[in-house]
Design an enzyme around this catalytic site. Structure first.
Site, PDB file in Angstrom:
ATOM      1  N   LYS A  51       0.848  -1.204   0.000  1.00  0.00           N
ATOM      2  CA  LYS A  51       0.000   0.000   0.000  1.00  0.00           C
ATOM      3  C   LYS A  51       0.885   1.257   0.000  1.00  0.00           C
ATOM      4  O   LYS A  51       2.098   1.165   0.234  1.00  0.00           O
ATOM      5  CB  LYS A  51      -0.912  -0.015   1.228  1.00  0.00           C
ATOM      6  CG  LYS A  51      -0.168   0.040   2.570  1.00  0.00           C
ATOM      7  CD  LYS A  51      -1.109  -0.203   3.744  1.00  0.00           C
ATOM      8  CE  LYS A  51      -0.354  -0.137   5.070  1.00  0.00           C
ATOM      9  NZ  LYS A  51      -1.226  -0.480   6.209  1.00  0.00           N
ATOM     10  N   TYR A 273      14.511  31.740   7.390  1.00  0.00           N
ATOM     11  CA  TYR A 273      13.338  32.368   7.987  1.00  0.00           C
ATOM     12  C   TYR A 273      13.500  32.508   9.494  1.00  0.00           C
ATOM     13  O   TYR A 273      13.869  31.566  10.183  1.00  0.00           O
ATOM     14  CB  TYR A 273      12.095  31.517   7.708  1.00  0.00           C
ATOM     15  CG  TYR A 273      11.684  31.519   6.246  1.00  0.00           C
ATOM     16  CD1 TYR A 273      11.385  32.712   5.596  1.00  0.00           C
ATOM     17  CD2 TYR A 273      11.596  30.338   5.543  1.00  0.00           C
ATOM     18  CE1 TYR A 273      10.997  32.713   4.260  1.00  0.00           C
ATOM     19  CE2 TYR A 273      11.212  30.323   4.211  1.00  0.00           C
ATOM     20  CZ  TYR A 273      10.915  31.524   3.578  1.00  0.00           C
ATOM     21  OH  TYR A 273      10.536  31.528   2.268  1.00  0.00           O
TER      22      TYR A 273
HETATM   23  C1  LIG Z   1      -0.574  -1.630   6.777  1.00  0.00           C
HETATM   24  C2  LIG Z   1      -1.222  -2.914   7.087  1.00  0.00           C
HETATM   25  C3  LIG Z   1      -0.446  -4.088   7.153  1.00  0.00           C
HETATM   26  C4  LIG Z   1       1.055  -4.062   7.094  1.00  0.00           C
HETATM   27  O1  LIG Z   1       1.545  -3.544   8.326  1.00  0.00           O
HETATM   28  P1  LIG Z   1       3.094  -3.264   8.551  1.00  0.00           P
HETATM   29  O2  LIG Z   1       3.223  -3.032  10.010  1.00  0.00           O
HETATM   30  O3  LIG Z   1       3.444  -2.090   7.718  1.00  0.00           O
HETATM   31  O4  LIG Z   1       3.842  -4.474   8.125  1.00  0.00           O
HETATM   32  C5  LIG Z   1      -1.117  -5.282   7.325  1.00  0.00           C
HETATM   33  N1  LIG Z   1      -2.449  -5.326   7.436  1.00  0.00           N
HETATM   34  C6  LIG Z   1      -3.230  -4.214   7.409  1.00  0.00           C
HETATM   35  C7  LIG Z   1      -4.707  -4.332   7.562  1.00  0.00           C
HETATM   36  C8  LIG Z   1      -2.632  -2.970   7.247  1.00  0.00           C
HETATM   37  O5  LIG Z   1      -3.396  -1.876   7.243  1.00  0.00           O
END
Ligand SMILES: *Cc1c(COP(=O)(O)O)cnc(C)c1O
Length: 387
Positions: A51, A273
């Site tokens: 993702k 700044y």
């Molecule tokens: C993001 C996510 C993962 C992966 O988690 P990590 O800690 O980044 O490995 C797995 N399952 C769900 C539902 C997630 O939202």
């Protein structure tokens, strides 16, 4: 080759050769492959979570690398992210779990994207898509194991199973798995979630009349030391090198930027700044063409360091939208020149965890936040595979 600008106001100014390469994120697939092996060596099937564009590393790059290294399936948050993998030519199993209002599950059915379902309304929508498209949608029933997020609450679980069973018998869905997620990184939390998941899975087996797979996320769950026998893990952060220290993970991204300007200033000169930093002595300053619009966190102003010629040098003054200023006074070697390449992120540091400390956040937010004008390249050498 040195060229000359001929400006009547300043006379002839020597300009050293400049790098044509701007700010760059270089992704190391060999590191991702090594991280996949760190997870699968524990015997778990791995759903590789890609993702947020593969946590900023490029979803297709992380996906293809993880699959080649042994991942059994892919995971994304949203359906559009899953469809982007299909558009990139990736044919592997893909699961998505965060459904936008009006999500087009008919497209999910057509593209063979598997769908997590944690409530009746979503199940109805998914079953309807299966009916309309004439293709049973593969669903993963999501039970709440402590997140209070998209999983079904325990008291709604049996009703969800009953509805899923009816939709399955009608041929609209196929229930493949039961999934949960672990809220805390400690072993007790992961054990508790695993127990809840196994119970939910047993109820599913009984209701549906066939066995279902089990899987749990995320990286903390995979490395918490809990007994996850028979449970697959959904892991994303670990793939790109973020996880507990004992996991032996390797960072999969290097971020560099060229110096775009160098100047000498007198002691007492305020920089940037609000003049939040004033040169405590005569100083040499260098400017980098990256800032908070590119994901360099403004909150790291005053504490961040970057690496130049192997030496850590401080970022001084405020981190701006487009640029940061470095104090390069005393860096060994010849004068720092425009075009010289500085490492903002990468072995031997600074790490994403360093930036997270400086900006009071987590490493995930650092790597997923990088972008803007920082282009991405893939490192095709394999020199990091043994790291
Ligand atoms: C993001 C996510 C993962 C992966 O988690 P990590 O800690 O980044 O490995 C797995 N399952 C769900 C539902 C997630 O939202």
């Amino acid at each position: 080759m040195t060229t000359l600008i001929n400006d009547p106001r300043v006379g002839a100014v020597p300009v050293p050769p400049t790098s044509a390469v701007g700010p760059l994120r270089t992704v190391h697939p060999a590191a991702i492959a090594a991280n996949v092996r760190r997870v699968t060596v524990r015997g778990h099937d791995l759903i590789a979570v890609v993702k947020a564009d593969g946590y900023g590393h490029g979803a297709a790059t992380v996906a293809t690398t993880a699959l080649a290294a042994g991942a059994t399936a892919l995971g994304t948050a949203t359906l559009p992210e899953a469809l982007a993998l299909r558009a990139a030519g990736i044919d592997a199993r893909v699961l998505c779990w965060l459904h936008l209002p009006g999500a087009d599950f008919t497209t999910a059915a057509r593209e063979r994207v598997e769908v997590a379902v944690g409530d009746r309304a979503t199940l109805v929508a998914v079953a309807e898509a299966g009916r309309r498209s004439g293709t049973a949608v593969v669903v993963h029933l999501h039970v709440d194991t402590g997140m209070a997020r998209e999983g079904a609450e325990p008291h709604r679980w049996q009703a969800l199973l009953d509805a899923a069973g009816a939709a399955e018998r009608a041929g609209y869905v196929v229930v493949r798995a039961v999934m949960g997620h672990v809220p805390n990184a400690d072993r007790a939390s992961a054990s508790r979630a695993a127990t809840l998941l196994r119970l939910a899975g047993l109820a599913a087996d009984l209701t549906l009349g066939h066995p279902v797979e089990l899987h749990l996320g995320g990286t903390p769950a995979a490395f918490a030391g809990a007994d996850l026998t028979g449970i697959a893990v959904r892991v994303g952060a670990a793939l790109v090198g973020i996880g507990p220290g004992h996991a032996g993970l390797v960072a999969a991204m290097t971020v560099t930027a060229p110096v775009v300007a160098v100047r000498s200033v007198r002691a007492g000169t305020p920089v940037g700044y609000d003049g939040t930093w004033t040169a405590p002595r005569d100083a040499v300053l260098a400017v980098l063409p990256v800032g908070y619009a590119d994901g360099v966190p403004r909150a790291a102003s005053g504490s961040a360091q970057v690496r130049l010629r192997g030496h850590l040098v401080p970022v001084v003054g405020r981190i701006n939208m487009d640029q940061v200023v470095l104090d390069v006074t005393g860096v060994p070697g010849p004068e720092v020149v425009r075009g010289e390449v500085v490492t903002l992120l990468g072995a031997p540091g600074p790490t994403a965890a360093d930036w997270a400390t400086w900006a009071d956040t987590n490493a995930h937010e650092i790597i997923t936040g990088l972008g803007g004008r920082i282009e991405r390249a893939v490192d095709t050498t394999t020199s990091r595979s043994s790291a």
